[in-house]
Design a protein around this motif. Structure first.
Motif, PDB file in Angstrom:
ATOM      1  N   ILE A 273     -12.710   9.365   3.893  1.00 60.21           N
ATOM      2  CA  ILE A 273     -11.379   9.590   3.323  1.00 60.21           C
ATOM      3  C   ILE A 273     -10.455   8.416   3.620  1.00 60.21           C
ATOM      4  O   ILE A 273      -9.676   7.993   2.748  1.00 60.21           O
ATOM      5  CB  ILE A 273     -10.781  10.903   3.857  1.00 60.21           C
ATOM      6  N   TYR A 274     -10.548   7.855   4.826  1.00 57.22           N
ATOM      7  CA  TYR A 274      -9.676   6.734   5.166  1.00 57.22           C
ATOM      8  C   TYR A 274      -9.965   5.530   4.273  1.00 57.22           C
ATOM      9  O   TYR A 274      -9.048   4.832   3.840  1.00 57.22           O
ATOM     10  CB  TYR A 274      -9.855   6.365   6.641  1.00 57.22           C
ATOM     11  N   THR A 275     -11.251   5.334   4.002  1.00 60.25           N
ATOM     12  CA  THR A 275     -11.620   4.245   3.080  1.00 60.25           C
ATOM     13  C   THR A 275     -11.057   4.524   1.693  1.00 60.25           C
ATOM     14  O   THR A 275     -10.525   3.620   1.032  1.00 60.25           O
ATOM     15  CB  THR A 275     -13.153   4.114   3.012  1.00 60.25           C
ATOM     16  N   ASP A 276     -11.162   5.788   1.264  1.00 51.57           N
ATOM     17  CA  ASP A 276     -10.639   6.162  -0.063  1.00 51.57           C
ATOM     18  C   ASP A 276      -9.125   6.011  -0.120  1.00 51.57           C
ATOM     19  O   ASP A 276      -8.575   5.550  -1.129  1.00 51.57           O
ATOM     20  CB  ASP A 276     -11.032   7.607  -0.400  1.00 51.57           C
ATOM     21  N   LEU A 277      -8.445   6.385   0.954  1.00 56.52           N
ATOM     22  CA  LEU A 277      -6.982   6.266   0.971  1.00 56.52           C
ATOM     23  C   LEU A 277      -6.552   4.804   0.883  1.00 56.52           C
ATOM     24  O   LEU A 277      -5.574   4.478   0.205  1.00 56.52           O
ATOM     25  CB  LEU A 277      -6.413   6.912   2.239  1.00 56.52           C
ATOM     26  N   GLU A 278      -7.289   3.934   1.566  1.00 55.01           N
ATOM     27  CA  GLU A 278      -6.986   2.503   1.467  1.00 55.01           C
ATOM     28  C   GLU A 278      -7.219   2.001   0.051  1.00 55.01           C
ATOM     29  O   GLU A 278      -6.421   1.230  -0.501  1.00 55.01           O
ATOM     30  CB  GLU A 278      -7.855   1.722   2.449  1.00 55.01           C
ATOM     31  N   ALA A 279      -8.329   2.460  -0.546  1.00 54.70           N
ATOM     32  CA  ALA A 279      -8.637   2.061  -1.924  1.00 54.70           C
ATOM     33  C   ALA A 279      -7.581   2.592  -2.893  1.00 54.70           C
ATOM     34  O   ALA A 279      -7.168   1.899  -3.834  1.00 54.70           O
ATOM     35  CB  ALA A 279     -10.019   2.584  -2.322  1.00 54.70           C
ATOM     36  N   MET A 280      -7.107   3.815  -2.637  1.00 53.68           N
ATOM     37  CA  MET A 280      -6.068   4.396  -3.496  1.00 53.68           C
ATOM     38  C   MET A 280      -4.776   3.595  -3.394  1.00 53.68           C
ATOM     39  O   MET A 280      -4.070   3.395  -4.399  1.00 53.68           O
ATOM     40  CB  MET A 280      -5.837   5.863  -3.108  1.00 53.68           C
ATOM     41  N   THR A 281      -4.455   3.142  -2.188  1.00 55.47           N
ATOM     42  CA  THR A 281      -3.262   2.308  -2.001  1.00 55.47           C
ATOM     43  C   THR A 281      -3.384   1.009  -2.784  1.00 55.47           C
ATOM     44  O   THR A 281      -2.422   0.545  -3.402  1.00 55.47           O
ATOM     45  CB  THR A 281      -3.049   2.005  -0.512  1.00 55.47           C
ATOM     46  N   GLU A 282      -4.578   0.425  -2.768  1.00 55.89           N
ATOM     47  CA  GLU A 282      -4.813  -0.799  -3.542  1.00 55.89           C
ATOM     48  C   GLU A 282      -4.673  -0.520  -5.038  1.00 55.89           C
ATOM     49  O   GLU A 282      -4.103  -1.329  -5.783  1.00 55.89           O
ATOM     50  CB  GLU A 282      -6.203  -1.351  -3.244  1.00 55.89           C
ATOM     51  N   LYS A 283      -5.189   0.627  -5.476  1.00 57.14           N
ATOM     52  CA  LYS A 283      -5.061   0.992  -6.892  1.00 57.14           C
ATOM     53  C   LYS A 283      -3.593   1.104  -7.281  1.00 57.14           C
ATOM     54  O   LYS A 283      -3.192   0.686  -8.376  1.00 57.14           O
ATOM     55  CB  LYS A 283      -5.774   2.321  -7.169  1.00 57.14           C
ATOM     56  N   LEU A 284      -2.795   1.659  -6.400  1.00 57.41           N
ATOM     57  CA  LEU A 284      -1.370   1.819  -6.691  1.00 57.41           C
ATOM     58  C   LEU A 284      -0.679   0.469  -6.805  1.00 57.41           C
ATOM     59  O   LEU A 284       0.265   0.309  -7.588  1.00 57.41           O
ATOM     60  CB  LEU A 284      -0.699   2.661  -5.599  1.00 57.41           C
ATOM     61  N   GLN A 285      -1.142  -0.511  -6.039  1.00 55.87           N
ATOM     62  CA  GLN A 285      -0.566  -1.854  -6.146  1.00 55.87           C
ATOM     63  C   GLN A 285      -0.842  -2.450  -7.525  1.00 55.87           C
ATOM     64  O   GLN A 285       0.016  -3.106  -8.109  1.00 55.87           O
ATOM     65  CB  GLN A 285      -1.141  -2.749  -5.045  1.00 55.87           C
ATOM     66  N   TYR A 286      -2.052  -2.205  -8.044  1.00 50.87           N
ATOM     67  CA  TYR A 286      -2.371  -2.672  -9.394  1.00 50.87           C
ATOM     68  C   TYR A 286      -1.557  -1.914 -10.436  1.00 50.87           C
ATOM     69  O   TYR A 286      -1.110  -2.477 -11.435  1.00 50.87           O
ATOM     70  CB  TYR A 286      -3.864  -2.480  -9.675  1.00 50.87           C
ATOM     71  N   LEU A 287      -1.365  -0.624 -10.196  1.00 52.73           N
ATOM     72  CA  LEU A 287      -0.674   0.230 -11.172  1.00 52.73           C
ATOM     73  C   LEU A 287       0.836   0.023 -11.168  1.00 52.73           C
ATOM     74  O   LEU A 287       1.499   0.272 -12.174  1.00 52.73           O
ATOM     75  CB  LEU A 287      -0.967   1.704 -10.876  1.00 52.73           C
ATOM     76  N   SER A 288       1.381  -0.426 -10.038  1.00 55.93           N
ATOM     77  CA  SER A 288       2.825  -0.409  -9.841  1.00 55.93           C
ATOM     78  C   SER A 288       3.605  -1.224 -10.865  1.00 55.93           C
ATOM     79  O   SER A 288       4.777  -0.950 -11.103  1.00 55.93           O
ATOM     80  CB  SER A 288       3.168  -0.904  -8.431  1.00 55.93           C
ATOM     81  N   SER A 289       2.974  -2.230 -11.482  1.00 52.82           N
ATOM     82  CA  SER A 289       3.705  -3.068 -12.440  1.00 52.82           C
ATOM     83  C   SER A 289       3.963  -2.349 -13.760  1.00 52.82           C
ATOM     84  O   SER A 289       4.890  -2.709 -14.488  1.00 52.82           O
ATOM     85  CB  SER A 289       2.938  -4.363 -12.706  1.00 52.82           C
ATOM     86  N   VAL A 290       3.142  -1.340 -14.078  1.00 58.03           N
ATOM     87  CA  VAL A 290       3.313  -0.633 -15.357  1.00 58.03           C
ATOM     88  C   VAL A 290       3.426   0.879 -15.193  1.00 58.03           C
ATOM     89  O   VAL A 290       3.769   1.580 -16.138  1.00 58.03           O
ATOM     90  CB  VAL A 290       2.136  -0.940 -16.316  1.00 58.03           C
ATOM     91  N   TYR A 291       3.148   1.385 -13.988  1.00 57.01           N
ATOM     92  CA  TYR A 291       3.075   2.834 -13.794  1.00 57.01           C
ATOM     93  C   TYR A 291       4.039   3.260 -12.691  1.00 57.01           C
ATOM     94  O   TYR A 291       4.234   2.545 -11.707  1.00 57.01           O
ATOM     95  CB  TYR A 291       1.641   3.223 -13.418  1.00 57.01           C
TER      96      TYR A 291
END
Length: 448
Positions: A273-291
């Motif tokens: 889960i900790y690995t997934d949470l880190e990956a989710m945070t990275e996904k949000l960084q990619y998404l943050s410019s349009v989402y």
């Protein structure tokens, strides 16, 4: 004759002076006309000031024309009575100046031309502002974040069409402004500069559109992966909640070990889960410019907090299960020892073989058994000690099958000991009576 010549001399002198004054005014008007023509051919001041200057020139032209007309009328009346050659020259000069003063019409035409150019410049400026406003609106929309990627892609298509429309208008307007600037350098130069800036804004908006389109496509993939990880984490949290809020089965060491293993497995799963949470945070960084990711970012934080709380609860329960299993295993072993000893005593006490022995031998056997049953006391005490040392909730102990079994075994040990004592007493009494009455009689059977 002398007097007449003298008078004529004065008249000529006066006439020359008058003529000089008229010629001075005529020359002044001619100079003004020449300067005005040069000005009309190459104006250098700003348009509004130029219009103001032209209005001044119109007024001056009117005044000059009125003055020349007045002078011509005066000269005409003056020279009707004088038969000299002078009037014809003055009249010709006045006529020439009057003809030059038709520049009034040129000034008027220039005013109309400037006003028309100014109007065209203002219209081009208005069109530039309209396109700039449209591009700014599109750029603002392109920079806006969304919560619906499907809708954002549909909107992106519409914005692309609007951007293409702005580009066509810009091309047409650029060509018109270039042509206008060739004919009206003073008014055209600022417009050309504005067109240049407008082109830069269009290019910026176009790059933003292309960048956003690319990020929207990437966002769909990132969001899908984010939701997949979110679903796995939520499932784990649901299982963990069910586990940590569920009741523990304390019945046996094997059950406790099974539950410990279940907790351990779930705890090991949480490492991912900790690995997934880190990956989710990275996904949000990619998404943050349009989402819009504010709520999602908070969600990730809450998931991390909730996961850690559940992990700590699982660890505490694992420790409790481990301690309880260890105590229960020892308790079960002591119970097993006590039960085996009781079964052995029960077998010996009720053995048919014993009933065939003589009364003396049965008594001896029972007395020996009774002495052996004294060894049950430490086993009973060991069971009681293990039961009291069980690291399980006090309100659960009484209802545990093992504790109930322990109670029955303790009662059974007491009952067997009591039975053995009774049988010994009976046999001792019977042996005494037998010796007194029938020394050779057979021994009674107490095996029941």
């Amino acid at each position: 004759m002398q007097e007449k010549v003298k008078n004529n001399g004065k008249l000529v002198k006066q006439e020359l002076q008058d003529r000089e004054a008229v010629e001075t005014q005529i020359n002044s008007v001619k100079s003004w006309v020449q300067e005005t023509k040069e000005y009309l051919g190459n104006p250098t001041i700003e348009v509004d000031a130029q219009l103001e200057e032209l209005q001044t020139l119109l007024t001056e032209a009117t005044n000059h024309r009125q003055n020349i007309e007045k002078m011509a009328e005066e000269q005409k009346e003056k020279y009707l009575d004088l038969y000299t050659i002078l009037p014809s020259e003055i009249s010709l000069q006045l006529a020439e100046v009057a003809l030059d003063l038709k520049i009034y019409e040129q000034i008027q035409n220039k005013v109309k031309e400037v006003e028309q150019s100014k109007a065209m410049s203002q219209e081009y400026g208005r069109q530039i502002q309209k396109i700039a406003k449209d591009l700014t609106t599109i750029l603002t929309k392109l920079k806006a974040k969304t919560e619906n990627l499907a809708q954002a892609k549909a909107d992106q298509k519409v914005l692309g069409e609007e951007l293409d429309g702005c580009n066509l208008k810009l091309i047409e307007l650029d060509a018109a402004v270039q042509k206008f600037s060739e004919q009206n350098s003073q008014l055209g130069k600022p417009l050309v500069n504005k067109i240049g800036k407008l082109t830069e804004l269009h290019q910026q908006t176009l790059r933003q559109a292309e960048n956003r389109f690319s990020k929207l496509n990437q966002a769909a993939s990132h969001l899908e992966e984010y939701n997949e990880m979110l679903e796995l984490i939520l499932k784990w949290i649901e299982k963990a909640k069910d586990l940590v809020h569920g009741n523990i089965a304390w019945n046996s060491a094997s059950q406790l070990r099974e539950q410990y293993i279940l907790h351990q497995t779930l705890l090991e799963e949480s490492e991912e889960i900790y690995t997934d949470l880190e990956a989710m945070t990275e996904k949000l960084q990619y998404l943050s410019s349009v989402y819009c990711t504010e709520k999602m970012s908070q969600q990730v934080v809450e998931l991390g907090r909730e996961t850690e709380e559940l992990r700590q609860m699982i660890k505490i329960r694992m420790q409790n299960l481990q301690d309880a299993a260890k105590d229960m295993k020892k308790f079960e072993a002591e119970l097993k020892n006590l039960q085996a000893a009781l079964e052995q005593a029960q077998t010996t006490l009720t053995s048919p073989e014993v009933g065939r022995l003589s009364l003396k031998e049965q008594l001896s056997h029972r007395q020996h058994l009774l002495s052996e049953m004294e060894s049950l006391k430490p086993k009973v005490q060991a069971v009681q000690l293990c039961q009291s040392a069980l690291r399980i909730p006090e309100d659960v102990v009484a209802s545990l099958p093992l504790c109930q079994a322990a109670l029955r075994l303790q009662e059974e040990a007491s009952r067997l000991q009591h039975t053995a004592i009774q049988q010994c007493n009976i046999m001792q009494a019977g042996q005494t009576r037998g010796h007194q009455q029938h020394p050779g009689a057979a021994s009674p059977d107490f095996s029941a």
